[in-house]
Enzyme design. Structure first.
Site, PDB file in Angstrom:
ATOM      1  N   CYS A   1      -5.005   8.850   8.976  1.00 21.03           N
ATOM      2  CA  CYS A   1      -5.367   8.318  10.302  1.00 21.03           C
ATOM      3  C   CYS A   1      -5.178   9.395  11.366  1.00 21.03           C
ATOM      4  O   CYS A   1      -4.352  10.278  11.237  1.00 21.03           O
ATOM      5  CB  CYS A   1      -4.448   7.152  10.652  1.00 21.03           C
ATOM      6  SG  CYS A   1      -4.725   5.776   9.587  1.00 21.03           S
TER       7      CYS A   1
ATOM      8  N   ARG B   1      -8.692  -0.202   3.784  1.00 26.68           N
ATOM      9  CA  ARG B   1      -7.782   0.736   3.105  1.00 26.68           C
ATOM     10  C   ARG B   1      -6.431   0.081   2.844  1.00 26.68           C
ATOM     11  O   ARG B   1      -5.728   0.441   1.918  1.00 26.68           O
ATOM     12  CB  ARG B   1      -7.560   1.983   3.979  1.00 26.68           C
ATOM     13  CG  ARG B   1      -8.716   2.948   4.036  1.00 26.68           C
ATOM     14  CD  ARG B   1      -8.284   4.211   4.764  1.00 26.68           C
ATOM     15  NE  ARG B   1      -6.993   4.636   4.291  1.00 26.68           N
ATOM     16  CZ  ARG B   1      -6.051   5.179   5.102  1.00 26.68           C
ATOM     17  NH1 ARG B   1      -6.281   5.315   6.375  1.00 26.68           N
ATOM     18  NH2 ARG B   1      -4.889   5.545   4.600  1.00 26.68           N
TER      19      ARG B   1
ATOM     20  N   LYS C   1       0.849  -1.201   0.000  1.00 22.32           N
ATOM     21  CA  LYS C   1       0.000   0.000   0.000  1.00 22.32           C
ATOM     22  C   LYS C   1       0.885   1.253   0.000  1.00 22.32           C
ATOM     23  O   LYS C   1       0.673   2.173  -0.791  1.00 22.32           O
ATOM     24  CB  LYS C   1      -0.900   0.033   1.226  1.00 22.32           C
ATOM     25  CG  LYS C   1      -1.561   1.391   1.465  1.00 22.32           C
ATOM     26  CD  LYS C   1      -2.404   1.453   2.722  1.00 22.32           C
ATOM     27  CE  LYS C   1      -1.650   1.871   3.933  1.00 22.32           C
ATOM     28  NZ  LYS C   1      -1.391   3.318   4.057  1.00 22.32           N
ATOM     29  N   ASN C   2       1.909   1.290   0.867  1.00 24.91           N
ATOM     30  CA  ASN C   2       2.668   2.535   1.042  1.00 24.91           C
ATOM     31  C   ASN C   2       3.650   2.815  -0.083  1.00 24.91           C
ATOM     32  O   ASN C   2       4.221   3.900  -0.136  1.00 24.91           O
ATOM     33  CB  ASN C   2       3.351   2.550   2.414  1.00 24.91           C
ATOM     34  CG  ASN C   2       2.299   2.711   3.508  1.00 24.91           C
ATOM     35  OD1 ASN C   2       1.153   3.060   3.217  1.00 24.91           O
ATOM     36  ND2 ASN C   2       2.674   2.422   4.726  1.00 24.91           N
TER      37      ASN C   2
ATOM     38  N   ARG D   1       0.570  14.908  12.383  1.00 24.20           N
ATOM     39  CA  ARG D   1       1.036  14.614  11.019  1.00 24.20           C
ATOM     40  C   ARG D   1       1.163  15.884  10.154  1.00 24.20           C
ATOM     41  O   ARG D   1       0.570  16.008   9.103  1.00 24.20           O
ATOM     42  CB  ARG D   1       0.139  13.574  10.363  1.00 24.20           C
ATOM     43  CG  ARG D   1       0.015  12.314  11.229  1.00 24.20           C
ATOM     44  CD  ARG D   1      -0.729  11.207  10.560  1.00 24.20           C
ATOM     45  NE  ARG D   1       0.129  10.524   9.582  1.00 24.20           N
ATOM     46  CZ  ARG D   1      -0.289   9.484   8.862  1.00 24.20           C
ATOM     47  NH1 ARG D   1      -1.516   9.064   8.981  1.00 24.20           N
ATOM     48  NH2 ARG D   1       0.512   8.893   7.992  1.00 24.20           N
TER      49      ARG D   1
END
Ligand code: EPZ
Length: 418
Positions: free
Chosen positions: A116, A397, A22-23, A121
């Site tokens: 999230c 996700r 995913k990342n 962040r």
């Protein structure tokens, strides 16, 4: 809303195949717009983050041809329009379009990314990099306008080895004039995957995977083909599930070096594993697990994304274990739900102390974020009785076909809309 229901306490055996990371995927899709031609990416996981990013490509009038686990992205008729909040807030990684659009058009208009609630962040390091390359930034009510007359290579030092900032600056720099050096760059494998993709397009990036990345700007990026690396966090999550209830459980399509820190911690616990060239088999979940401590760190340290599922395993260890989270300031939201399941955990500042072993009993829990949701799945598989996980959208996700993959190895798990 989607909920996941699990009848726990069952032994799981068989093979789970890990999907594309995913990342890496969430950076590769925005990076693909940098080509002046067409980019083909395979091993793309079918997860909702992929859907959200393809939706953004569509509003940029980029042609996306999507078939099973692959994308063909064509930028011939692309338009540099503003990315509205309804699209950018769906995931944090939408911010990679800042670097990619700035790199391609020297201008980007978009809203601050979502993601999230595991911490504030901020994106100050990303913006510092863009400014170093010659961009000016205006930010009105969460809308960012980043533009530059010309992007010129620069020496950029990152105060923290941020994954996102490293990738975003790389995206902005590949077509800048001259040389850019990113110092104290993040070294995660996903960064190497993105740099390889850009180099396949004709970019000139050296040092990805080390703390110093050098980029020589080029004018043109051509057609290319690329493959997403296996997802080390998905792999680690299933290896932890194997340690909880495998008998045996094989996790296939793994790059073992990407989960080194996890493997060594599992050996400390006394987990019996077979680590092959591209797989990890958890032979069985031993009666007695030895307590141990973990402290999250940047790669190749213990991954913060595995801290939450690993904490579930520590509830089964004999004695006192400690988990220290050093990357995000609010990544213990799974703990109240682990306690509701029967775990004995206290939190002081950034350290959770776990006393075990404790019997876990199924109950109603909530997925507060992606990896907390993964922790709830792991706990539900271990717990006696029924566990219901609400807000299961978070889990979808980042875990392709999680219901199918776990059902295939003997789990009693289902997802439903309520
Ligand atoms: C990436 O997030 C991953 N997300 C995260 O995975 C992962 O936990 C994280 O890297 C660390 O490995 C994606 O790749 C989409 P950072 P990112 O920038 O890039 C602070 C998951 O579960 N920071 O390395 O946001 C930041 O607040 C997700 O898959 C600044 O202060 O991580 C955090 O405390 C969760 N200013 C720390 O650095 C900045 O400009 C690490 O952030 C940027 C970051």
């Amino acid at each position: 809303m989607k909920i996941i229901e699990i009848e726990g306490g069952r032994q799981l055996s068989g093979t789970i195949r890990v999907s594309g990371a995913k990342n890496a995927t969430v950076a590769l899709i925005p990076a693909a717009i940098l080509t002046d031609e067409e980019a083909t990416i395979c091993n793309v996981p079918e997860i909702t983050d992929t859907d959200a990013l393809c939706d953004i490509l569509k509003i940029l009038n980029v042609k996306v041809n999507r078939s099973t686990e692959s994308l063909v992205i064509n930028t011939k008729d692309m338009k540099n329009v503003s990315i509205e909040e309804e699209y950018s807030k769906k995931l944090r990684a939408s911010y990679y379009f800042m670097g990619a659009l700035l790199g391609k058009y020297k201008k980007v208009e978009m809203y601050f990314p979502g993601g999230c609630s595991i911490g504030a962040r901020p994106i100050n390091l990303h913006l510092k990099g863009f400014e170093a390359l010659g961009a000016t930034i205006t930010n009105e009510k969460n809308k960012y306008i980043v533009e530059a007359k010309e992007l010129k290579g620069a020496n950029i030092y990152l105060d923290f080895a941020s994954v996102g900032a490293t990738i975003n600056i790389m995206l902005a720099a590949v077509r800048a004039k001259g040389k850019t050096i990113i110092d104290n760059a993040a070294k995660e494998p996903e960064i190497v995957n993105v740099a390889t993709f850009l180099n396949n397009m004709g970019a000139k990036i050296q040092g990805a995977g080390t703390s110093t990345i050098k980029i020589e700007g080029v004018d043109h990026l051509h057609k290319c083909f690329h493959e997403v690396i296996p997802d080390r966090i998905e792999a680690g999550t299933y290896i932890i599930i194997g340690a909880l209830c495998g008998n045996p459980l094989k996790i296939d399509n793994v790059i073992p070096e990407h989960v080194d820190a996890l493997i060594s911690k599992l050996e400390e616990l006394g987990i019996n594993m077979e680590v092959g060239l591209d797989y990890v088999t958890v032979l069985n979940s031993p009666e007695i697990l030895k307590a141990t401590n973990i402290k999250t760190a940047v790669f190749p340290g213990f991954a913060t994304d595995l801290q939450q599922p690993f904490t579930v395993l520590l509830t089964q260890a004999e004695g006192r274990s400690k988990v220290t989270e050093t990357i995000f300031e609010n990544r213990f939201m799974h703990i109240p739900y682990l306690k509701a399941l029967g775990a004995d955990i206290t939190i002081k500042n950034q350290t959770a102390t776990i006393d075990g072993p404790t019997k876990l009993k199924g109950t109603e829990v909530v997925a507060t974020d992606l990896r907390a949701g993964a922790a709830m799945v792991a706990a539900g598989l271990k717990a006696e009785g029924k566990t219901t996980i609400t807000n299961a959208e978070h889990i979808l996700r980042g875990y392709e076909q999680i219901i199918e993959k776990l059902t295939a190895v003997g789990a009693k798990i289902r997802i439903k809309e309520i």
